[in-house]
Design a protein around this motif. Structure first.
Motif, PDB file in Angstrom:
ATOM      1  N   GLU A 134      -5.061   8.933   4.085  1.00 44.40           N
ATOM      2  CA  GLU A 134      -5.796   8.642   2.852  1.00 44.40           C
ATOM      3  C   GLU A 134      -5.473   7.240   2.349  1.00 44.40           C
ATOM      4  OE1 GLU A 134      -6.629  10.600  -1.567  1.00 44.40           O
ATOM      5  OE2 GLU A 134      -5.441  11.704  -0.080  1.00 44.40           O
ATOM      6  N   ALA A 135      -4.209   6.862   2.432  1.00 44.50           N
ATOM      7  CA  ALA A 135      -3.835   5.507   2.015  1.00 44.50           C
ATOM      8  C   ALA A 135      -4.529   4.476   2.891  1.00 44.50           C
ATOM      9  CB  ALA A 135      -2.317   5.341   2.093  1.00 44.50           C
ATOM     10  N   ILE A 136      -4.501   4.683   4.203  1.00 40.53           N
ATOM     11  CA  ILE A 136      -5.133   3.733   5.124  1.00 40.53           C
ATOM     12  C   ILE A 136      -6.632   3.666   4.875  1.00 40.53           C
ATOM     13  CG2 ILE A 136      -5.646   3.310   7.571  1.00 40.53           C
ATOM     14  CD1 ILE A 136      -2.853   4.507   8.192  1.00 40.53           C
ATOM     15  N   ASP A 137      -7.238   4.804   4.508  1.00 42.55           N
ATOM     16  CA  ASP A 137      -8.677   4.855   4.258  1.00 42.55           C
ATOM     17  C   ASP A 137      -9.085   3.945   3.107  1.00 42.55           C
ATOM     18  OD1 ASP A 137     -11.203   6.116   5.033  1.00 42.55           O
ATOM     19  OD2 ASP A 137     -11.159   7.018   3.036  1.00 42.55           O
ATOM     20  N   ARG A 138      -8.183   3.735   2.155  1.00 41.55           N
ATOM     21  CA  ARG A 138      -8.503   2.889   0.994  1.00 41.55           C
ATOM     22  C   ARG A 138      -7.844   1.508   1.078  1.00 41.55           C
ATOM     23  NH1 ARG A 138      -5.954   5.923  -4.141  1.00 41.55           N
ATOM     24  NH2 ARG A 138      -7.170   7.639  -3.262  1.00 41.55           N
ATOM     25  N   ALA A 139      -7.259   1.174   2.245  1.00 36.63           N
ATOM     26  CA  ALA A 139      -6.537  -0.089   2.402  1.00 36.63           C
ATOM     27  C   ALA A 139      -7.481  -1.262   2.588  1.00 36.63           C
ATOM     28  CB  ALA A 139      -5.585   0.001   3.597  1.00 36.63           C
ATOM     29  N   LEU A 184       0.883  -1.170   0.000  1.00 38.80           N
ATOM     30  CA  LEU A 184       0.000   0.000   0.000  1.00 38.80           C
ATOM     31  C   LEU A 184       0.921   1.220   0.000  1.00 38.80           C
ATOM     32  CD1 LEU A 184      -2.966   1.102   0.420  1.00 38.80           C
ATOM     33  CD2 LEU A 184      -2.416   1.128   2.865  1.00 38.80           C
ATOM     34  N   PRO A 185       1.169   1.829  -1.172  1.00 40.15           N
ATOM     35  CA  PRO A 185       2.202   2.869  -1.256  1.00 40.15           C
ATOM     36  C   PRO A 185       1.697   4.234  -0.814  1.00 40.15           C
ATOM     37  CG  PRO A 185       1.277   2.453  -3.425  1.00 40.15           C
ATOM     38  CD  PRO A 185       0.595   1.497  -2.486  1.00 40.15           C
ATOM     39  N   ALA A 186       2.614   5.044  -0.272  1.00 35.77           N
ATOM     40  CA  ALA A 186       2.317   6.431   0.079  1.00 35.77           C
ATOM     41  C   ALA A 186       3.603   7.231   0.036  1.00 35.77           C
ATOM     42  CB  ALA A 186       1.679   6.523   1.463  1.00 35.77           C
ATOM     43  N   ARG A 187       3.610   8.298  -0.750  1.00 40.89           N
ATOM     44  CA  ARG A 187       4.786   9.182  -0.847  1.00 40.89           C
ATOM     45  C   ARG A 187       4.567  10.389   0.041  1.00 40.89           C
ATOM     46  NH1 ARG A 187       6.054  10.373  -6.988  1.00 40.89           N
ATOM     47  NH2 ARG A 187       7.770  11.522  -5.977  1.00 40.89           N
ATOM     48  N   PRO A 229      -7.609  -5.074   4.639  1.00 39.69           N
ATOM     49  CA  PRO A 229      -6.928  -5.749   5.753  1.00 39.69           C
ATOM     50  C   PRO A 229      -5.765  -6.599   5.236  1.00 39.69           C
ATOM     51  CG  PRO A 229      -9.305  -5.911   6.006  1.00 39.69           C
ATOM     52  CD  PRO A 229      -9.062  -5.330   4.639  1.00 39.69           C
ATOM     53  N   GLY A 230      -4.648  -6.541   5.949  1.00 36.71           N
ATOM     54  CA  GLY A 230      -3.476  -7.310   5.550  1.00 36.71           C
ATOM     55  C   GLY A 230      -2.506  -6.560   4.670  1.00 36.71           C
ATOM     56  N   ASP A 231      -2.871  -5.348   4.214  1.00 38.79           N
ATOM     57  CA  ASP A 231      -1.945  -4.559   3.411  1.00 38.79           C
ATOM     58  C   ASP A 231      -0.754  -4.094   4.256  1.00 38.79           C
ATOM     59  OD1 ASP A 231      -3.536  -4.803   1.193  1.00 38.79           O
ATOM     60  OD2 ASP A 231      -4.235  -2.724   1.171  1.00 38.79           O
ATOM     61  N   VAL A 232       0.330  -3.756   3.579  1.00 36.90           N
ATOM     62  CA  VAL A 232       1.526  -3.216   4.227  1.00 36.90           C
ATOM     63  C   VAL A 232       1.736  -1.793   3.718  1.00 36.90           C
ATOM     64  CG1 VAL A 232       4.011  -3.458   4.540  1.00 36.90           C
ATOM     65  CG2 VAL A 232       2.570  -5.499   4.417  1.00 36.90           C
TER      66      VAL A 232
END
Length: 237
Positions: free
Chosen positions: A65-70, A52-55, A72-75
């Motif tokens: 925002e990244a977590i909001d679209r994640a 789960l990328p975030a710059r 379960p189990g994503d990194v």
């Protein structure tokens, strides 16, 4: 791309990043390791999950925002350009990630709130810690949630992050099953070799090292890796 997070975690639990890296080498898949400075913050932490990328550009909102679209189990893989003058992740982001069911975080940069992060227990891998947060706010890249760079590698949702005490490895999600199967075979061969060493049979004897030296004398281009493949040994890959 559909990824089974429980299946990834289960299969990786019996492997190491070293096994999977060797499998990549044998399968002709690029061995994409995070730089050696990226280390576990939580002792014994292990991670296996979709990237789960975030710059990061100076503000925490990109992580939320990244977590909001994640799923379960994503990194959460944070790209802060490998900066060592600021921490980009702290305990609240890690707590939010844990509450959302993420498997862990990989930070190409620094973290802070080390004690609190360790108490939370969610696996976090980073370049280290510093007390100060960002003192800047740069323009946010248009692709801030599409890809992250870790060292020389660019990764995204088509990749899986694997991490343990040896470091962090990224593999293509669509090759993960095949690579795990190959890694399991390498692991089992190494275990048999270790058992035989313990029983008194040297590794040199097991892999026919004398035969390798003789073969190399006759054919100088013969590599030890080629010899190992011929005899079914597992040391280098």
């Amino acid at each position: 791309m559909s990824i089974d997070p429980a299946g990834l975690t289960r299969r990786f639990a019996a492997l190491t990043t070293a096994h999977v890296a060797d499998a990549c080498l044998r399968a002709g898949v690029a061995v994409r390791c995070a730089p050696a400075g990226v280390r576990p913050v939580v002792a014994g932490g292990r991670v296996a999950g979709r990237v789960l990328p975030a710059r990061h550009a100076g503000s925490v909102d990109v992580f939320l925002e990244a977590i909001d679209r994640a799923a379960p189990g994503d990194v959460l893989v944070v790209d802060n350009g490998g900066r060592t003058d600021e921490a980009c992740v702290g305990d609240l982001v890690v707590l939010e990630a844990r509450a959302a069911g993420l498997a862990g975080l990989v930070v190409w940069g620094l973290h802070r709130d080390t004690g609190d992060i360790r108490a939370l227990g969610l696996p976090v891998f980073s370049l280290g810690a510093t007390p100060t947060g960002p003192q800047r706010l740069d323009p946010r890249p248009a692709d801030a949630l599409a890809a992250a760079r870790v060292g020389s590698w660019t990764v995204g949702p088509a990749d899986v992050a694997l991490a343990d005490a040896d470091g962090v490895l990224f593999v293509p999600a669509d090759r993960a099953g095949d690579l795990f199967a190959l890694a399991e075979s390498i692991r089992d061969t190494e275990r048999r070799q270790a058992d035989r060493i313990g029983a008194g049979e040297s590794l040199r004897a097991q892999v026919g090292f004398d035969a390798y030296l003789a073969g190399r004398a006759e054919h100088p281009g013969l590599t030890f890796r080629e010899h190992l493949r011929a005899v079914g040994g597992a040391i280098e890959e």
